[in-house]
Design an enzyme around this catalytic site. Structure first.
Site, mmCIF file in Angstrom:
data_model
loop_
_atom_site.group_PDB
_atom_site.id
_atom_site.type_symbol
_atom_site.label_atom_id
_atom_site.label_comp_id
_atom_site.label_asym_id
_atom_site.label_seq_id
_atom_site.Cartn_x
_atom_site.Cartn_y
_atom_site.Cartn_z
ATOM 1 N N GLU A 9 -10.420 0.678 30.731
ATOM 2 C CA GLU A 9 -9.915 1.650 29.760
ATOM 3 C C GLU A 9 -9.284 2.844 30.475
ATOM 4 O OE1 GLU A 9 -9.542 0.883 26.753
ATOM 5 O OE2 GLU A 9 -10.741 -0.945 26.930
ATOM 6 N N GLY B 184 0.768 -1.226 0.000
ATOM 7 C CA GLY B 184 0.000 0.000 0.000
ATOM 8 C C GLY B 184 0.802 1.281 0.000
ATOM 9 N N THR B 185 2.131 1.153 -0.136
ATOM 10 C CA THR B 185 2.929 2.371 -0.121
ATOM 11 C C THR B 185 2.987 3.031 -1.495
ATOM 12 O OG1 THR B 185 4.824 0.918 -0.292
ATOM 13 C CG2 THR B 185 4.424 1.926 1.841
ATOM 14 N N THR C 77 2.905 -0.108 -6.985
ATOM 15 C CA THR C 77 2.196 -0.309 -8.247
ATOM 16 C C THR C 77 1.817 1.038 -8.854
ATOM 17 O OG1 THR C 77 1.351 -2.358 -7.317
ATOM 18 C CG2 THR C 77 0.301 -1.565 -9.305
ATOM 19 N N HIS D 34 -5.691 2.161 31.305
ATOM 20 C CA HIS D 34 -4.779 2.434 30.180
ATOM 21 C C HIS D 34 -4.534 3.933 30.051
ATOM 22 C CE1 HIS D 34 -4.765 -1.610 28.596
ATOM 23 N NE2 HIS D 34 -6.058 -1.629 28.350
ATOM 24 N N ASP E 81 -4.223 -7.356 25.675
ATOM 25 C CA ASP E 81 -3.178 -6.533 26.287
ATOM 26 C C ASP E 81 -1.972 -7.391 26.657
ATOM 27 O OD1 ASP E 81 -4.932 -4.405 26.162
ATOM 28 O OD2 ASP E 81 -5.696 -4.720 28.186
HETATM 29 P P1 ADP Z 1 1.470 -1.232 -3.435
HETATM 30 O O1 ADP Z 1 1.589 -1.678 -4.841
HETATM 31 O O2 ADP Z 1 2.729 -0.611 -2.902
HETATM 32 O O3 ADP Z 1 0.982 -2.297 -2.497
HETATM 33 P P2 ADP Z 1 -0.460 0.521 -4.539
HETATM 34 O O4 ADP Z 1 0.389 1.255 -5.484
HETATM 35 O O5 ADP Z 1 -1.300 -0.553 -5.127
HETATM 36 O O6 ADP Z 1 0.392 -0.080 -3.357
HETATM 37 O O7 ADP Z 1 -1.362 1.563 -3.765
HETATM 38 C C1 ADP Z 1 -2.750 1.436 -3.670
HETATM 39 C C2 ADP Z 1 -3.432 2.772 -3.807
HETATM 40 O O8 ADP Z 1 -3.108 3.615 -2.715
HETATM 41 C C3 ADP Z 1 -2.980 3.531 -5.024
HETATM 42 O O9 ADP Z 1 -3.744 3.198 -6.129
HETATM 43 C C4 ADP Z 1 -3.168 4.977 -4.619
HETATM 44 O O10 ADP Z 1 -4.475 5.381 -4.856
HETATM 45 C C5 ADP Z 1 -2.951 4.947 -3.144
HETATM 46 N N1 ADP Z 1 -1.573 5.360 -2.856
HETATM 47 C C6 ADP Z 1 -0.594 4.587 -2.342
HETATM 48 N N2 ADP Z 1 0.550 5.284 -2.198
HETATM 49 C C7 ADP Z 1 0.293 6.519 -2.641
HETATM 50 C C8 ADP Z 1 1.100 7.711 -2.756
HETATM 51 N N3 ADP Z 1 2.371 7.733 -2.384
HETATM 52 N N4 ADP Z 1 0.521 8.814 -3.271
HETATM 53 C C9 ADP Z 1 -0.775 8.790 -3.640
HETATM 54 N N5 ADP Z 1 -1.561 7.717 -3.561
HETATM 55 C C10 ADP Z 1 -1.056 6.585 -3.062
HETATM 56 ZN ZN ZN Z 2 -7.036 -3.315 27.638
HETATM 57 MG MG MG Z 3 1.117 -3.479 -5.631
#
Ligand code: ADP
Ligand code: ZN
Ligand code: MG
Length: 663
Positions: A471, A251-252, A255, A474, A546
């Site tokens: 809670e 998700g970074t 792709t 904590h 926890d």
């Molecule tokens: P990965 O391939 O690293 O797992 P993706 O490229 O599939 O992640 O990211 C999924 C979605 O999250 C993208 O289509 C985009 O919409 C959003 N996203 C992730 N990173 C960014 C970024 N750096 N800037 C803008 N959008 C992002």
């Molecule tokens: Zn707890």
């Molecule tokens: Mg990917």
């Protein structure tokens, strides 16, 4: 989300396309054959002996006249043979209304055989009547139609299918020598399924859509630049990078970055997920790799992108499960071969993405193959702000919205998480019938994402109070222990799996954790149980999660981070995956003795016990703050940071730096 990249037909037919029928034509051919089959069997051979359908009365009349030779009956239908052919319906007569159960409106025909239906009121005299008129009642069907018609009816489809397979086989065999390798041609299986990215589409992604991961972006900008003006770089004798490996947590935006490269480079871009190389059929993966590189070479300069390359790039010789292993190795081998095959002057660059670089085969990573490694990190606060900016472009925002604050509140969020946050907020605002998305929508969406959705669960007053104390335990410790993360929110509304939640978040992004901070975390984690013990003197199951987290943290302190004097600085846990988290495994025997193992156990227990004692002591000392928070929670259910400070009368926890840990 749109699938990546949009499957677009190639703009021009691939030059290596073999002369073959596209699948649609093939089907047309197949269906045509079926139609021919039907026509032949129904219209060319019917005159000979196809039965006519006659009314029951006609059948009885003919039998009475002695013109019925034999019949065969099954249920209520009868088929039989006349002695002399009969014409039905009688020629020249006006057409009768068709009887139910008989064929409607048949043209007048003369035939030696017939079928008819028995009426519902079964004619009991029929059998003696037929016998008296010399009709043979047969136990086997009266043979209908000619030998040919029967044959085609019975075996036509099978013959067609066999013919079809023979044709396919010959096609495949004809291509076998053409460089695809044995299985290659059959059904086009060996063809790479790479999609060619079309930069003309509206959903084109550019570097503008990528934010917050600037180092990675700059690397790729350079690569795009290289493809556009290679002379600029090769001028001094350098060569183009052959392979660039994007590495980072899910998700970074790996792709996404590749898509942006496709959108910006202005060269053909072939993309394929590594999993698509591998199928059940042996040899397909390698054939697909070959085909992919061939296509790219023909349209060079070009970029090939292989997503999730760990699916095939795993180090050889460590596959656990049988069959797939060697297939994967062959595919990998083929990639290595292809990468060696190009010199860097063709203008082909191989991009690949993975979130587990440590499992990749070392041959893939050596210079000359994936010689560049671009780490795509989780965004920092500035980065998160920039990513939020990208994703709110199409979202109407209320003036109350502070993306700055949201960025601050979301450490550890990836680009994909932030995109999700914006989306959830927009959906929430829509459900609330608002015209724009407000800060409250964002915060509620964030809460839902982090804490899970609210769960309607009716709790008795005793349970509620107990949860409130848990809670509050904590939360109060989050204010008391120096270095603890600020307490952002406390709630006793059941959410997700939890009956109540205390949400703490670090003030800034942390990359390095001091021992005192980790201890503060453990003290806070154990604070729920500690409060219950201090107040009620009994224990419940509510602390399971926890305890689990605290144990893991303490164990890491001892086995990974060298924070136990008794154990010392020894690595006693397998290395973790940097991007996916979670423990690895030693694979085989533990590299330490039983004595060390029990020492580790007792050190983990010591840390946990000390933290538990600290938690109980602090809560006893600050019982009024604890009780105050519980009263406020029982009244309001959810408290914000300021409300927590007000209810407890405590200041936020002091920094570690300003006051060393004394607990
Ligand atoms: P990965 O391939 O690293 O797992 P993706 O490229 O599939 O992640 O990211 C999924 C979605 O999250 C993208 O289509 C985009 O919409 C959003 N996203 C992730 N990173 C960014 C970024 N750096 N800037 C803008 N959008 C992002
Ligand atoms: Zn707890
Ligand atoms: Mg990917």
């Amino acid at each position: 989300m749109t699938p990546y990249p949009p499957p677009t037909p190639p703009t021009k037919p691939a030059a290596n396309a073999r002369p073959k029928l596209p699948p649609r034509k093939m089907w047309a051919l197949f269906i045509l054959a079926l139609v021919v089959n039907y026509v032949v069997s129904v219209f060319l051979f019917p005159s000979s002996d196809a039965p006519i359908t006659v009314p029951y009365t006609v059948f009885r009349d003919e039998a009475g006249k002695g013109n019925v030779e034999s019949i065969y009956s099954r249920n209520t239908s009868i088929e039989g043979r006349f002695k002399a052919p009969v014409t039905w319906p009688p020629a020249g007569q006006p057409k009768q209304k068709p009887l139910r159960g008989t064929q409607a409106q048949q043209p007048s025909r003369t035939a030696g055989t017939f079928t008819t239906e028995l009426p519902a009121f079964f004619d009991r005299q029929l059998e003696p009547f037929l016998i008296s008129h010399g009709v043979e009642i047969s136990a086997v069907p009266i043979q209908q139609g000619s030998g040919w018609a029967t044959l085609i009816y019975g075996f036509g489809p099978a013959i067609l299918l066999i013919g079809f397979y023979v044709w396919m086989y010959r096609r495949a065999a004809a291509q076998g020598g053409g460089g695809m390798g044995g299985m290659g041609g059959i059904f086009g299986i060996g063809r790479s399924k790479a999609r060619r990215y079309d930069a003309e589409k509206d959903d084109r992604v550019t570097f503008n859509d990528v934010a917050g991961i600037d180092e990675a972006k700059n690397e790729l900008v350079e690569i795009v630049d290289f493809l556009k003006a290679p002379q600029k770089y090769t001028r001094l004798g350098g060569t183009a990078p052959k392979g660039v490996l994007l590495v980072g947590s899910p998700g970074t935006g790996k792709t996404l970055l590749a898509r942006a490269v496709a959108g910006e480079a202005g060269v053909p871009f072939f993309s394929m997920s590594a999993a698509e190389f591998v199928e059940m059929i042996v040899g397909v993966g390698a054939a697909r790799v070959r085909d992919l590189f061939k296509q790219a070479r023909e349209s060079a300069p070009a970029i090939i992108f292989i997503d999730e390359i760990d699916a095939i790039g795993r180090a050889r010789g460590q596959f656990s499960m049988g069959g797939g292993a060697s297939e994967q190795e062959h595919t990998l081998q083929q990639i290595l071969t292809e990468m060696d095959g190009f010199t860097g002057r063709e203008g082909i660059i191989l991009l690949a993405a993975t979130n587990q670089p440590d499992v990749l085969d070392r041959a893939l990573l050596r210079p000359g193959r994936f010689d560049r490694r671009v780490v795509v990190n989780l965004p920092d606060k500035t980065g998160r702000k920039a990513i939020l900016d990208v994703h709110v472009r199409k979202v109407p925002l209320a003036t109350s919205v502070s993306l700055e604050e949201l960025a601050q509140t979301t450490p550890g969020f990836s680009g994909a998480d932030l995109k999700n946050l914006v989306n959830e907020a927009a959906l929430l605002a829509a459900r609330r019938n608002e015209n724009d998305v407000s800060q409250k929508d964002f915060l509620d969406a964030l809460e839902k994402i982090v804490l899970g959705p609210e769960r309607p669960l009716l709790l008795g007053p005793d349970d509620r109070e107990r949860i409130a104390y848990h809670e509050s335990g904590h939360a109060v410790l989050g204010l008391l222990v120096p270095g603890a993360d600020p307490v952002h929110r406390v709630t006793i509304v059941p959410r997700g799996m939890a009956l109540g939640v205390t949400y703490q978040r670090p003030q800034t992004d942390r990359y390095n954790y001091p021992e005192a901070y980790l201890r503060a975390r453990i003290v806070g984690m154990l604070g729920g149980r500690a409060a219950e013990e201090v107040v009620y003197g009994t224990r419940t199951t509510g602390a399971e999660n926890d305890i689990e987290q605290a144990t893991q943290m303490a164990r890491n302190m001892v086995t990974r981070w060298g924070m136990s004097d008794a154990v010392g600085m020894v690595q006693l846990a397998p290395p973790q995956n940097a991007f996916l988290g979670g423990g690895g495994s030693f694979g085989g025997e533990k590299p330490f003795s039983e004595e060390t193992a029990s020492l580790v156990d007792s050190e983990v227990q010591r840390i946990l016990n000390e933290c538990h004692q600290d938690a109980k002591r602090l809560l006893r000392e600050h019982r009024p703050a604890l009780d105050g928070l519980v009263q406020a929670l029982l009244k309001q259910e959810t408290l914000s940071e300021q409300e927590i400070l007000d209810a407890t009368g405590l200041p936020p926890a002091p920094d570690l730096q300003s006051r060393p840990l004394q607990v």
